[in-house]
Design a protein around this motif. Structure first.
Motif, mmCIF file in Angstrom:
data_model
loop_
_atom_site.group_PDB
_atom_site.id
_atom_site.type_symbol
_atom_site.label_atom_id
_atom_site.label_comp_id
_atom_site.label_asym_id
_atom_site.label_seq_id
_atom_site.Cartn_x
_atom_site.Cartn_y
_atom_site.Cartn_z
ATOM 1 N N GLY A 454 -11.998 4.245 2.740
ATOM 2 C CA GLY A 454 -11.807 4.743 1.384
ATOM 3 C C GLY A 454 -13.034 5.429 0.822
ATOM 4 N N LEU A 455 -13.906 5.913 1.708
ATOM 5 C CA LEU A 455 -15.180 6.479 1.272
ATOM 6 C C LEU A 455 -15.116 7.997 1.182
ATOM 7 C CD1 LEU A 455 -18.274 6.157 0.695
ATOM 8 C CD2 LEU A 455 -18.617 6.475 3.162
ATOM 9 N N LYS A 456 -15.610 8.506 0.073
ATOM 10 C CA LYS A 456 -15.869 9.932 -0.060
ATOM 11 C C LYS A 456 -17.318 10.074 -0.495
ATOM 12 C CE LYS A 456 -13.908 14.245 -1.804
ATOM 13 N NZ LYS A 456 -12.806 14.844 -2.593
ATOM 14 N N ILE A 473 -21.553 8.769 -4.328
ATOM 15 C CA ILE A 473 -20.327 8.079 -3.928
ATOM 16 C C ILE A 473 -19.205 8.553 -4.846
ATOM 17 C CG2 ILE A 473 -19.214 5.851 -3.561
ATOM 18 C CD1 ILE A 473 -21.640 6.248 -1.774
ATOM 19 N N ASP A 474 -18.327 9.386 -4.327
ATOM 20 C CA ASP A 474 -17.214 9.881 -5.138
ATOM 21 C C ASP A 474 -16.043 8.918 -5.131
ATOM 22 O OD1 ASP A 474 -18.538 12.125 -5.961
ATOM 23 O OD2 ASP A 474 -17.699 13.427 -4.417
ATOM 24 N N SER A 475 -15.906 8.137 -4.073
ATOM 25 C CA SER A 475 -14.909 7.068 -4.020
ATOM 26 C C SER A 475 -15.307 6.129 -2.901
ATOM 27 C CB SER A 475 -13.493 7.618 -3.786
ATOM 28 O OG SER A 475 -13.405 8.238 -2.520
ATOM 29 N N VAL A 476 -14.835 4.862 -2.997
ATOM 30 C CA VAL A 476 -15.229 3.866 -2.005
ATOM 31 C C VAL A 476 -14.307 2.664 -2.114
ATOM 32 C CG1 VAL A 476 -16.877 2.655 -3.509
ATOM 33 C CG2 VAL A 476 -17.260 2.688 -1.026
ATOM 34 N N GLY A 477 -14.178 1.936 -1.004
ATOM 35 C CA GLY A 477 -13.399 0.710 -1.009
ATOM 36 C C GLY A 477 -14.165 -0.427 -1.664
ATOM 37 N N ALA A 478 -13.576 -1.618 -1.620
ATOM 38 C CA ALA A 478 -14.149 -2.768 -2.312
ATOM 39 C C ALA A 478 -15.222 -3.484 -1.500
ATOM 40 C CB ALA A 478 -13.039 -3.760 -2.683
ATOM 41 N N GLU A 479 -15.259 -3.273 -0.187
ATOM 42 C CA GLU A 479 -16.187 -4.003 0.667
ATOM 43 C C GLU A 479 -17.585 -3.395 0.629
ATOM 44 O OE1 GLU A 479 -14.548 -3.935 4.548
ATOM 45 O OE2 GLU A 479 -12.782 -5.125 4.026
ATOM 46 N N VAL A 497 -37.117 6.578 -2.014
ATOM 47 C CA VAL A 497 -35.686 6.307 -2.101
ATOM 48 C C VAL A 497 -35.377 5.747 -3.481
ATOM 49 C CG1 VAL A 497 -33.748 5.000 -1.166
ATOM 50 C CG2 VAL A 497 -35.519 5.860 0.380
ATOM 51 N N LYS A 498 -34.359 6.322 -4.109
ATOM 52 C CA LYS A 498 -33.887 5.818 -5.396
ATOM 53 C C LYS A 498 -32.383 5.597 -5.336
ATOM 54 C CE LYS A 498 -37.344 8.227 -8.228
ATOM 55 N NZ LYS A 498 -37.552 9.192 -9.347
ATOM 56 N N ILE A 499 -31.933 4.521 -5.954
ATOM 57 C CA ILE A 499 -30.505 4.290 -6.150
ATOM 58 C C ILE A 499 -30.257 4.231 -7.646
ATOM 59 C CG2 ILE A 499 -28.563 2.728 -5.783
ATOM 60 C CD1 ILE A 499 -29.825 1.833 -3.198
ATOM 61 N N LYS A 521 -20.207 1.632 -5.973
ATOM 62 C CA LYS A 521 -19.246 1.975 -7.011
ATOM 63 C C LYS A 521 -19.141 3.491 -7.110
ATOM 64 C CE LYS A 521 -21.373 0.006 -10.427
ATOM 65 N NZ LYS A 521 -22.612 -0.352 -9.715
ATOM 66 N N LYS A 522 -17.991 3.933 -7.566
ATOM 67 C CA LYS A 522 -17.811 5.356 -7.797
ATOM 68 C C LYS A 522 -18.890 5.859 -8.753
ATOM 69 C CE LYS A 522 -14.487 8.800 -9.437
ATOM 70 N NZ LYS A 522 -13.120 9.038 -9.983
ATOM 71 N N GLY A 523 -19.532 6.955 -8.356
ATOM 72 C CA GLY A 523 -20.579 7.528 -9.192
ATOM 73 C C GLY A 523 -21.980 7.094 -8.819
#
Length: 646
Positions: A454-456, A473-479, A497-499, A521-523
């Motif tokens: 489910g990753l974009k 992260i435009d989309s992702v699963g729950a795991e 590196v920054k998150i 998470k998305k975004g």
């Protein structure tokens, strides 16, 4: 798709560059032979990676336009002539198609090879873009080839030249590489089947295999050895790939019969006998052994591939990632003695990158990704002239030389054919994955879709024009899902590196992977920066001959166009050695010496204000400044890559 990945992503078709899920996803029964080895990293399908605007996408688009512009009738003409077919089928008033030129001319023994490369390139373009124009072109070409095959009616034989060429090859008589040409056709048909879903392509290639099996299985070992002395490309790889699709043991047997003992046995024994060997005759044989290892698990095949790759990297590779001088391997390590106008046949790098992808999936070692980056940016990207889309055969490194490019329909050298493929599959090695997460190997603007997770993932960057790449992260699963970010071996100035704007402590060192594992998470945004610096890379045998680099990018000195022939840099001679002459008419006063060393390089080479990856050096021996820019950007003029240091 799990079964497909087990079959394909361990290395099929150079660790597949993307199988069309529209086709294979609905035809699981097409997968007959699975890999027999453990795999550390899997390739994504080409259709799962979309390029965003960049120089890479520009190159791919130009290549696609060129391929679409070549008329089907002209491409098929020599095949129809060979089959004795009517080449003007519409009416007596229709203008007869003109045969293509260069290596596709009717009097050239290699004619027909380009249609195979085209089928592969068109298939990669279709998988990468979904543009139906590529699919229509593929279908038209294969329909025409099937008609030729039926008309010939020779047990499935298909070519633009008669079987007599193969007979001459088997007898050891002079002929220009007929199996090499057939390899391109077989490989192109397989690609059309996998990436474009053309089932007729599989039917045609299966019939070709029937003919080949009847032709060569009766031969003695002595006859085979004589036949294999002639260049046959990756014929072993192609038959193994067909076996992987069909499970037909005859197809595996065909691959086995193209095992060339004279070249491969010394490599298996760890013996370096490459000096003076025709490089691109040897390199595709290694890709075939990589496929053999994946399909059988035979450790001997793996040792051949690993020894060969390491040897070529250590002893044969120029600073841009290329190898060979005048198409042949050089004396081990003697790079400084072979800096000529005929270095770096582009096909060689195309094939070395195929081998590199196999090796990366076996080990997930960052050194393979580092080499891939170097060769891709400095050689493959720069193969294409951005003004016209034409491509070069050699990438000369002689001081004062210049690239010479093909013409649109009158050259068709081998490197034009491999260029159709290389310039059409830039999405193949940006990302890989294991069962948990994603490897980010290349910093190229793109969007990855991993449906199973489910990753974009969107990557935006102007790298290498900037040091930073940004992942969103435009989309992702729950795991939880780890991202493995390549920490290049050249990045000795560290990494940032920054998150989501927060600095992340990095404990890894250059030449490894930075692992970022969390529930995304998305975004969410990840920012990675690798500061680049100027440095020298000397030849291994002479520290006084060196290239200037900025991070992973080779810089070349602009030397203008003085004394270049009026028609330069384009040429359509069938013989690439007839470009101009071995000296490229280089002016006697051309400066290629620098008063620079590793300690003063940052003082004597300065970035040009407002320029993009553009520098000036005042360290020349005559004191005149020279502009330096990326080698991949320096077109239609003379240049210097390797400098004499004082």
């Amino acid at each position: 798709m799990k079964k497909i990945r087990k079959f394909l992503c361990a290395g099929f078709l150079a660790l597949p560059m993307g199988v069309s899920a529209q086709y294979v996803g609905q035809h699981l029964s097409a997968i007959k032979a699975e890999t027999k080895i453990d795999v550390k990293a899997y390739s994504f399908d080409l259709q799962d990676v979309k390029l965003l605007e960049s120089r890479f996408k520009d190159n791919m688009d130009r290549e696609g336009q060129w391929m679409l512009s070549l008329p089907v009738e002209r491409l098929l003409h020599s095949f129809r002539v060979n089959a004795g077919m009517l080449t003007d089928k519409k009416s007596s008033k229709t203008k007869m198609p003109q045969p293509l030129g260069g290596w596709e001319a009717l009097d050239m023994e290699l004619r027909g090879h380009s249609i195979g490369h085209l089928l592969s390139g068109l298939s990669f373009q279709y998988a990468s873009t979904g543009n139906i124009a590529f699919k229509k072109k593929i279908d038209s070409l294969i329909s025409g080839l099937a008609e030729v095959q039926a008309t010939l009616n020779e047990d499935g034989y298909l070519s633009a030249f008669p079987q007599n060429y193969i007979d001459r090859n088997i007898k050891g008589k002079s002929v220009w590489a007929p199996w090499y040409t057939l390899h391109k056709i077989v490989a192109g048909l397989i690609d059309a089947y996998l990436y474009a879903g053309d089932t007729q392509a599989l039917d045609v290639v299966n019939k070709m295999a029937v003919w080949a099996y009847k032709k060569i299985t009766p031969l003695s070992q002595e006859q085979l050895a004589l036949m294999l002395r002639n260049e046959f490309g990756g014929m072993n790889e192609a038959w193994y790939n067909l076996y992987a699709i069909t499970g037909n043991p005859e197809h595996k047997k065909l691959g086995d019969l193209f095992y060339h003992h004279a070249v491969l046995d010394p490599l298996a024994a760890g013996q370096d006998k490459l000096n003076k060997m025709h490089a691109n005759t040897a390199i595709p044989k290694i890709t075939g052994e990589a496929r053999a290892y994946e399909l059988t698990g035979d450790a001997k095949d793996r040792s051949i591939v690993s020894y060969f790759w390491n040897n070529v990297m250590e002893n044969q590779t120029y600073v841009i990632g290329s190898n060979s001088d005048k198409e042949h391997f050089i004396a081990p390590g003697k790079i400084s003695e072979y800096i000529t106008g005929y270095t770096g046949e582009t096909c060689n790098t195309y094939n070395m990158l195929k081998i590199t992808r196999h090796l990366f999936t076996w080990d997930a070692d960052v050194k393979y990704a580092d080499y891939y980056e170097r060769a891709l940016y400095n050689h493959i990207l720069g193969q294409q002239d951005p003004k016209t889309g034409m491509v070069c055969y050699f990438t000369p490194l002689k001081a004062g030389a210049f690239r010479v490019y093909s013409t649109r329909d009158s050259s068709f050298w081998c490197c034009v054919g491999s260029g159709f493929e290389s310039q059409s599959k830039y999405g193949e090695a940006i990302y890989y994955h294991n069962n948990k997460g994603v490897y980010v190997n290349l910093f190229i603007p793109s969007v990855l879709t991993w449906k199973e997770k489910g990753l974009k993932l969107r990557q935006e960057t102007a790298y290498p024009e900037e040091a930073t790449t940004r992942l969103t992260i435009d989309s992702v699963g729950a795991e939880s899902l780890p991202l493995y970010i390549r920490y290049p071996g050249w990045a000795n100035n560290g990494v940032g590196v920054k998150i989501n704007g927060e600095n992340i402590k990095v404990v890894q060192t250059p030449g490894s992977y930075i692992t970022l594992n969390r529930k995304w998470k998305k975004g969410d945004k990840v920012e990675i920066s690798y500061p680049m610096t100027l440095h020298l890379e000397a030849t291994p045998d002479d520290p006084k001959i060196a290239a200037v680099m900025y991070g992973p990018i080779v810089l070349a000195g602009e030397m203008g166009t003085e004394a270049m022939p009026p028609h330069a840099p384009y040429h359509d001679a069938a013989d690439p050695y007839q470009y101009y002459d071995y000296n490229y008419n280089i002016p006697a006063n051309l400066v290629h010496s620098l008063n620079i060393n590793s300690s003063n390089i940052s003082e004597l080479i300065k970035a040009v204000k407002g320029g993009v990856l553009t520098f000036k050096t005042t360290g020349t021996t005559n004191g005149k400044p020279v502009t330096l820019e990326p080698y991949y950007n320096l077109h239609r003029q003379r240049y210097v890559v390797y400098w004499d240091l004082n």
